[in-house]
Design an enzyme around this catalytic site. Structure first.
Site, PDB file in Angstrom:
ATOM      1  N   LYS A   1     -27.299 -11.652   6.461  1.00 43.01           N
ATOM      2  CA  LYS A   1     -26.314 -11.784   5.380  1.00 43.01           C
ATOM      3  C   LYS A   1     -27.016 -11.915   4.028  1.00 43.01           C
ATOM      4  O   LYS A   1     -26.574 -11.352   3.031  1.00 43.01           O
ATOM      5  CB  LYS A   1     -25.424 -12.998   5.645  1.00 43.01           C
ATOM      6  CG  LYS A   1     -24.501 -12.789   6.844  1.00 43.01           C
ATOM      7  CD  LYS A   1     -23.881 -14.099   7.279  1.00 43.01           C
ATOM      8  CE  LYS A   1     -22.911 -13.918   8.423  1.00 43.01           C
ATOM      9  NZ  LYS A   1     -22.500 -15.195   9.024  1.00 43.01           N
TER      10      LYS A   1
ATOM     11  N   VAL B   1     -20.259 -10.840   5.530  1.00 42.40           N
ATOM     12  CA  VAL B   1     -20.948 -11.985   4.911  1.00 42.40           C
ATOM     13  C   VAL B   1     -19.932 -13.078   4.598  1.00 42.40           C
ATOM     14  O   VAL B   1     -18.940 -12.848   3.901  1.00 42.40           O
ATOM     15  CB  VAL B   1     -21.678 -11.563   3.612  1.00 42.40           C
ATOM     16  CG1 VAL B   1     -22.343 -12.770   2.970  1.00 42.40           C
ATOM     17  CG2 VAL B   1     -22.691 -10.474   3.890  1.00 42.40           C
TER      18      VAL B   1
ATOM     19  N   VAL C   1       0.814  -1.239   0.000  1.00 45.34           N
ATOM     20  CA  VAL C   1       0.000   0.000   0.000  1.00 45.34           C
ATOM     21  C   VAL C   1       0.842   1.282   0.000  1.00 45.34           C
ATOM     22  O   VAL C   1       0.308   2.374   0.168  1.00 45.34           O
ATOM     23  CB  VAL C   1      -1.000   0.030   1.197  1.00 45.34           C
ATOM     24  CG1 VAL C   1      -1.960  -1.117   1.143  1.00 45.34           C
ATOM     25  CG2 VAL C   1      -0.296   0.056   2.547  1.00 45.34           C
TER      26      VAL C   1
ATOM     27  N   GLU D   1     -22.012 -16.009  17.442  1.00 47.47           N
ATOM     28  CA  GLU D   1     -22.143 -14.617  17.869  1.00 47.47           C
ATOM     29  C   GLU D   1     -22.177 -14.588  19.398  1.00 47.47           C
ATOM     30  O   GLU D   1     -22.426 -15.609  20.048  1.00 47.47           O
ATOM     31  CB  GLU D   1     -23.446 -14.024  17.327  1.00 47.47           C
ATOM     32  CG  GLU D   1     -23.522 -13.957  15.825  1.00 47.47           C
ATOM     33  CD  GLU D   1     -22.435 -13.089  15.205  1.00 47.47           C
ATOM     34  OE1 GLU D   1     -22.287 -11.921  15.612  1.00 47.47           O
ATOM     35  OE2 GLU D   1     -21.716 -13.578  14.328  1.00 47.47           O
TER      36      GLU D   1
ATOM     37  N   ASP E   1     -28.808 -14.394  11.824  1.00 49.30           N
ATOM     38  CA  ASP E   1     -27.502 -13.990  11.284  1.00 49.30           C
ATOM     39  C   ASP E   1     -27.457 -14.282   9.772  1.00 49.30           C
ATOM     40  O   ASP E   1     -27.082 -13.422   8.973  1.00 49.30           O
ATOM     41  CB  ASP E   1     -26.393 -14.756  12.033  1.00 49.30           C
ATOM     42  CG  ASP E   1     -25.016 -14.457  11.492  1.00 49.30           C
ATOM     43  OD1 ASP E   1     -24.449 -13.418  11.848  1.00 49.30           O
ATOM     44  OD2 ASP E   1     -24.509 -15.269  10.685  1.00 49.30           O
TER      45      ASP E   1
ATOM     46  N   GLY F   1     -15.181 -20.031  18.699  1.00 47.98           N
ATOM     47  CA  GLY F   1     -15.246 -18.611  18.318  1.00 47.98           C
ATOM     48  C   GLY F   1     -16.103 -18.337  17.091  1.00 47.98           C
ATOM     49  O   GLY F   1     -16.052 -17.251  16.527  1.00 47.98           O
TER      50      GLY F   1
ATOM     51  N   GLY G   1     -17.663 -14.636   6.326  1.00 55.15           N
ATOM     52  CA  GLY G   1     -16.328 -14.581   6.944  1.00 55.15           C
ATOM     53  C   GLY G   1     -15.201 -14.345   5.962  1.00 55.15           C
ATOM     54  O   GLY G   1     -15.113 -13.275   5.354  1.00 55.15           O
TER      55      GLY G   1
ATOM     56  N   LYS H   1     -22.993  -6.986  10.381  1.00 56.33           N
ATOM     57  CA  LYS H   1     -24.011  -7.157   9.325  1.00 56.33           C
ATOM     58  C   LYS H   1     -25.145  -6.154   9.415  1.00 56.33           C
ATOM     59  O   LYS H   1     -25.904  -5.977   8.480  1.00 56.33           O
ATOM     60  CB  LYS H   1     -24.607  -8.569   9.412  1.00 56.33           C
ATOM     61  CG  LYS H   1     -23.605  -9.658   9.295  1.00 56.33           C
ATOM     62  CD  LYS H   1     -23.590 -10.537  10.519  1.00 56.33           C
ATOM     63  CE  LYS H   1     -22.232 -11.204  10.658  1.00 56.33           C
ATOM     64  NZ  LYS H   1     -22.127 -12.067  11.815  1.00 56.33           N
TER      65      LYS H   1
ATOM     66  N   GLY I   1     -14.543 -17.487  12.398  1.00 51.65           N
ATOM     67  CA  GLY I   1     -13.299 -17.801  13.115  1.00 51.65           C
ATOM     68  C   GLY I   1     -12.295 -16.675  12.999  1.00 51.65           C
ATOM     69  O   GLY I   1     -12.412 -15.784  12.158  1.00 51.65           O
TER      70      GLY I   1
HETATM   71  P1  NAP Z   1     -16.406 -10.757  20.371  1.00 45.28           P
HETATM   72  O1  NAP Z   1     -15.401 -11.852  20.430  1.00 45.28           O
HETATM   73  O2  NAP Z   1     -17.584 -10.797  21.258  1.00 45.28           O
HETATM   74  O3  NAP Z   1     -15.598  -9.396  20.624  1.00 45.28           O
HETATM   75  C1  NAP Z   1     -16.219  -8.169  20.772  1.00 45.28           C
HETATM   76  C2  NAP Z   1     -15.192  -7.130  21.219  1.00 45.28           C
HETATM   77  O4  NAP Z   1     -15.805  -5.845  21.196  1.00 45.28           O
HETATM   78  C3  NAP Z   1     -14.648  -7.344  22.633  1.00 45.28           C
HETATM   79  O5  NAP Z   1     -13.270  -7.078  22.676  1.00 45.28           O
HETATM   80  C4  NAP Z   1     -15.411  -6.295  23.471  1.00 45.28           C
HETATM   81  O6  NAP Z   1     -14.679  -5.741  24.546  1.00 45.28           O
HETATM   82  C5  NAP Z   1     -15.616  -5.201  22.454  1.00 45.28           C
HETATM   83  N1  NAP Z   1     -16.826  -4.423  22.732  1.00 45.28           N
HETATM   84  C6  NAP Z   1     -18.121  -4.846  22.676  1.00 45.28           C
HETATM   85  N2  NAP Z   1     -18.950  -3.839  23.025  1.00 45.28           N
HETATM   86  C7  NAP Z   1     -18.168  -2.786  23.303  1.00 45.28           C
HETATM   87  C8  NAP Z   1     -18.441  -1.458  23.722  1.00 45.28           C
HETATM   88  N3  NAP Z   1     -19.669  -1.043  23.948  1.00 45.28           N
HETATM   89  N4  NAP Z   1     -17.388  -0.621  23.916  1.00 45.28           N
HETATM   90  C9  NAP Z   1     -16.115  -1.051  23.693  1.00 45.28           C
HETATM   91  N5  NAP Z   1     -15.802  -2.292  23.293  1.00 45.28           N
HETATM   92  C10 NAP Z   1     -16.814  -3.144  23.115  1.00 45.28           C
HETATM   93  O7  NAP Z   1     -16.973 -10.611  18.888  1.00 45.28           O
HETATM   94  P2  NAP Z   1     -16.353 -11.172  17.522  1.00 45.28           P
HETATM   95  O8  NAP Z   1     -16.709 -12.595  17.362  1.00 45.28           O
HETATM   96  O9  NAP Z   1     -14.924 -10.769  17.427  1.00 45.28           O
HETATM   97  O10 NAP Z   1     -17.240 -10.389  16.438  1.00 45.28           O
HETATM   98  C11 NAP Z   1     -17.007  -9.035  16.134  1.00 45.28           C
HETATM   99  C12 NAP Z   1     -17.820  -8.649  14.884  1.00 45.28           C
HETATM  100  O11 NAP Z   1     -17.417  -9.463  13.790  1.00 45.28           O
HETATM  101  C13 NAP Z   1     -19.334  -8.879  15.007  1.00 45.28           C
HETATM  102  O12 NAP Z   1     -20.004  -7.886  14.270  1.00 45.28           O
HETATM  103  C14 NAP Z   1     -19.543 -10.236  14.341  1.00 45.28           C
HETATM  104  O13 NAP Z   1     -20.847 -10.385  13.818  1.00 45.28           O
HETATM  105  C15 NAP Z   1     -18.537 -10.134  13.219  1.00 45.28           C
HETATM  106  N6  NAP Z   1     -18.072 -11.397  12.672  1.00 45.28           N
HETATM  107  C16 NAP Z   1     -17.596 -12.359  13.516  1.00 45.28           C
HETATM  108  C17 NAP Z   1     -17.098 -13.541  12.979  1.00 45.28           C
HETATM  109  C18 NAP Z   1     -16.566 -14.627  13.865  1.00 45.28           C
HETATM  110  O14 NAP Z   1     -16.188 -15.669  13.339  1.00 45.28           O
HETATM  111  N7  NAP Z   1     -16.495 -14.448  15.180  1.00 45.28           N
HETATM  112  C19 NAP Z   1     -17.078 -13.721  11.586  1.00 45.28           C
HETATM  113  C20 NAP Z   1     -17.566 -12.701  10.751  1.00 45.28           C
HETATM  114  C21 NAP Z   1     -18.053 -11.543  11.318  1.00 45.28           C
HETATM  115  P3  NAP Z   1     -14.304  -6.613  25.849  1.00 45.28           P
HETATM  116  O15 NAP Z   1     -13.313  -7.620  25.322  1.00 45.28           O
HETATM  117  O16 NAP Z   1     -13.709  -5.665  26.799  1.00 45.28           O
HETATM  118  O17 NAP Z   1     -15.574  -7.247  26.299  1.00 45.28           O
HETATM  119  N1  HSE Z   2     -21.631 -16.278  13.866  1.00 39.59           N
HETATM  120  C1  HSE Z   2     -21.287 -16.170  12.495  1.00 39.59           C
HETATM  121  C2  HSE Z   2     -21.270 -17.553  11.874  1.00 39.59           C
HETATM  122  C3  HSE Z   2     -19.929 -15.543  12.354  1.00 39.59           C
HETATM  123  O1  HSE Z   2     -21.309 -18.540  12.614  1.00 39.59           O
HETATM  124  O2  HSE Z   2     -21.245 -17.654  10.660  1.00 39.59           O
HETATM  125  C4  HSE Z   2     -19.649 -15.131  10.949  1.00 39.59           C
HETATM  126  O3  HSE Z   2     -20.462 -14.067  10.571  1.00 39.59           O
END
Ligand code: NAP
Ligand code: HSE
Length: 423
Positions: A199, A126, A36, A184, A195, A181, A128, A107, A296
């Site tokens: 998507k 959408v 970049v 949600e 979810d 992981g 991952g 999403k 993940g």
């Molecule tokens: P997660 O593990 O629950 O992590 C959420 C993080 O956000 C934590 O570090 C939390 O802080 C912080 N947080 C939440 N509310 C907050 C607030 N009000 N102020 C400041 N910090 C805050 O979630 P995740 O699985 O990483 O998912 C994150 C996003 O990615 C979501 O939108 C999810 O739909 C999307 N997503 C996830 C995956 C997956 O495989 N997990 C895949 C695709 C998309 P603390 O640690 O201090 O609690």
């Molecule tokens: N919870 C979601 C899933 C994470 O299982 O597909 C990716 O968006």
């Protein structure tokens, strides 16, 4: 001193995905200037609890003060990975308002970028790690897309795979998905199909150039799927999957998420565990399939990183906000009653003569044509009748099910599950 300019970014969230993005950026740090023409640095990481140690993330970058990010003129990219509606929505809007570019995996929050001439990138929202948003918006832009179909939730695909292959029960498989992981923070949105529904609304909007909101999506989850349904699916040569289907037929859109029995030889039946897959049909490209890890830490971080790099490149060439909302049509939604599908019905019935004829009569009188029927041996005076229908209109099936509900010989309509049929 480095000859490269620095691009500074802030992470909102350091959970599964936020932690993964921090890790991946560190792994690619040396290469970034070649990709970049700038050095990329995460200078702040917003979390709720700053006292908690985060593996690989130095304590000094952690903050619980959003304003310290918003008001920092050096931070040009905000990477929202907190999830949920609020405060994520307000943070994104405030960041865009302040002229910062936004990358998100959320999403629910896909609006407002164009007005600000900033980038709002959401590839990870959408499927991952699978590239699907940018391929639809850019690579397939020359097509009239009529169908997008696939497995877009890793958690439910993992649960159904474990139930099918290991005979695990639902609760045990869900617990494992949470530990890995995929799920949600509140797994209800995974298992109830919400979810996947969100998507599919995003995919349909982009594919058909018409705004589809979550409330337009017909959603059914997997909470009622039992080991018996999975076993019968196998007996009939099917595999049970939670499928998202979006179709544009003669200018009318239909978008839904349903548990579906698909032929075990179908490519989607081989998409297992937390893998996702999306089929796209366009008039020029014909069928295209995208497959990969749908959830993940690092797979999702991969999609987020791709977006960060795209934003950094746009910044270098001063062409941010290049591809915004692509909804320039206003296609109507098809009424769900007219929608035509095949169904698997599992009926718990009294074990006596005339039941099969009674059931067949109700289905026939309501224009529901039977494709296959099996009666299972009775236990304690109760038998099980399994029917697979031909393609029928939803409203006709609904009428038949209503009559079944009033028939004393039918103790329960235990399952109504869609069966795959090609478009
Ligand atoms: P997660 O593990 O629950 O992590 C959420 C993080 O956000 C934590 O570090 C939390 O802080 C912080 N947080 C939440 N509310 C907050 C607030 N009000 N102020 C400041 N910090 C805050 O979630 P995740 O699985 O990483 O998912 C994150 C996003 O990615 C979501 O939108 C999810 O739909 C999307 N997503 C996830 C995956 C997956 O495989 N997990 C895949 C695709 C998309 P603390 O640690 O201090 O609690
Ligand atoms: N919870 C979601 C899933 C994470 O299982 O597909 C990716 O968006």
């Amino acid at each position: 001193m480095s000859r490269y300019k620095k691009i500074r970014a802030a992470l909102l969230g350091a959970g599964t995905v936020g932690g993964g993005v921090y890790k991946l950026l560190k792994m690619r740090k040396e290469e970034m200037p070649f990709k970049v023409q700038a050095e990329l640095e995460i200078t702040k990481v917003l979390v709720r609890d700053i006292s908690r140690k985060r593996e690989g993330i130095p304590e000094e970058v952690l903050t619980d003060d959003w304003n310290s990010i918003l008001e920092d003129p050096e931070i040009q990219i905000v990477i929202e990975l907190m999830g949920g509606i609020e405060p994520a929505r307000t943070r994104i809007l405030e960041a865009l308002e302040a002229g910062k570019h936004v990358v998100t995996a959320n999403k629910d929050l896909m609006a407002a970028a164009e007005r600000h001439h900033c980038d709002l990138q959401f590839e990870a929202a959408v499927a991952g790690g699978i590239p699907i948003i940018r391929p639809l918006k850019e690579c397939l832009a020359g097509n009239e897309i009529t169908e997008v179909m696939g497995i877009v939730n890793g958690t439910t695909n993992y649960i159904l795979t474990r139930m099918t292959e290991d005979g695990m029960d639902f609760a045990e498989a869900l617990k494992k998905a949470q530990e890995l992981g995929f799920a949600e923070a509140d797994p209800t949105s995974d298992i109830k199909g919400l979810d996947a529904g969100r998507k599919m609304a995003i995919l349909a909007s982009i594919a058909f150039h018409s705004r589809v909101t979550f409330s337009d999506v017909d959603v059914k989850g997997i909470t009622k799927i039992t080991a018996k349904d999975i076993q019968y699916a196998k007996e009939f040569g099917y595999t049970l999957k939670l499928l998202g289907v979006a179709r544009n037929t003669d200018g009318e859109m239909e978008v839904g998420v349903f548990p579906m029995m698909i032929p075990s030889g179908h490519p989607l039946a081989h998409v297992k565990d937390a893998f996702n897959a999306v089929f796209v049909h366009g008039d020029a490209v014909d069928d295209a399939m995208f497959q990969g890890k749908g959830a993940g830490e690092l797979p999702t971080a991969s999609a987020v990183m791709g977006d960060i790099i795209a934003v950094a490149r746009n910044m270098q060439y001063d062409c941010c906000g290049r591809i915004g909302c692509s909804c320039y049509k206003d296609l109507p939604m098809k009424s769900s009653g007219e929608s035509r599908h095949r169904y698997f019905l599992r009926l718990i019935v009294e074990d006596r003569t005339g039941i099969l004829a009674g059931v067949a009569g109700v289905l026939g009188n309501n224009n529901v044509s039977i494709n296959q029927v099996i009666q299972k041996p009775a236990v304690d005076g109760v038998a099980e009748l399994v029917v697979i229908t031909d393609k029928v209109e939803n409203r006709h099936l609904k009428d038949a099910l209503m009559i079944f509900g009033e028939m004393s010989m039918i103790q329960e309509v235990a399952s109504v599950i869609r069966v795959y049929s090609p478009r």
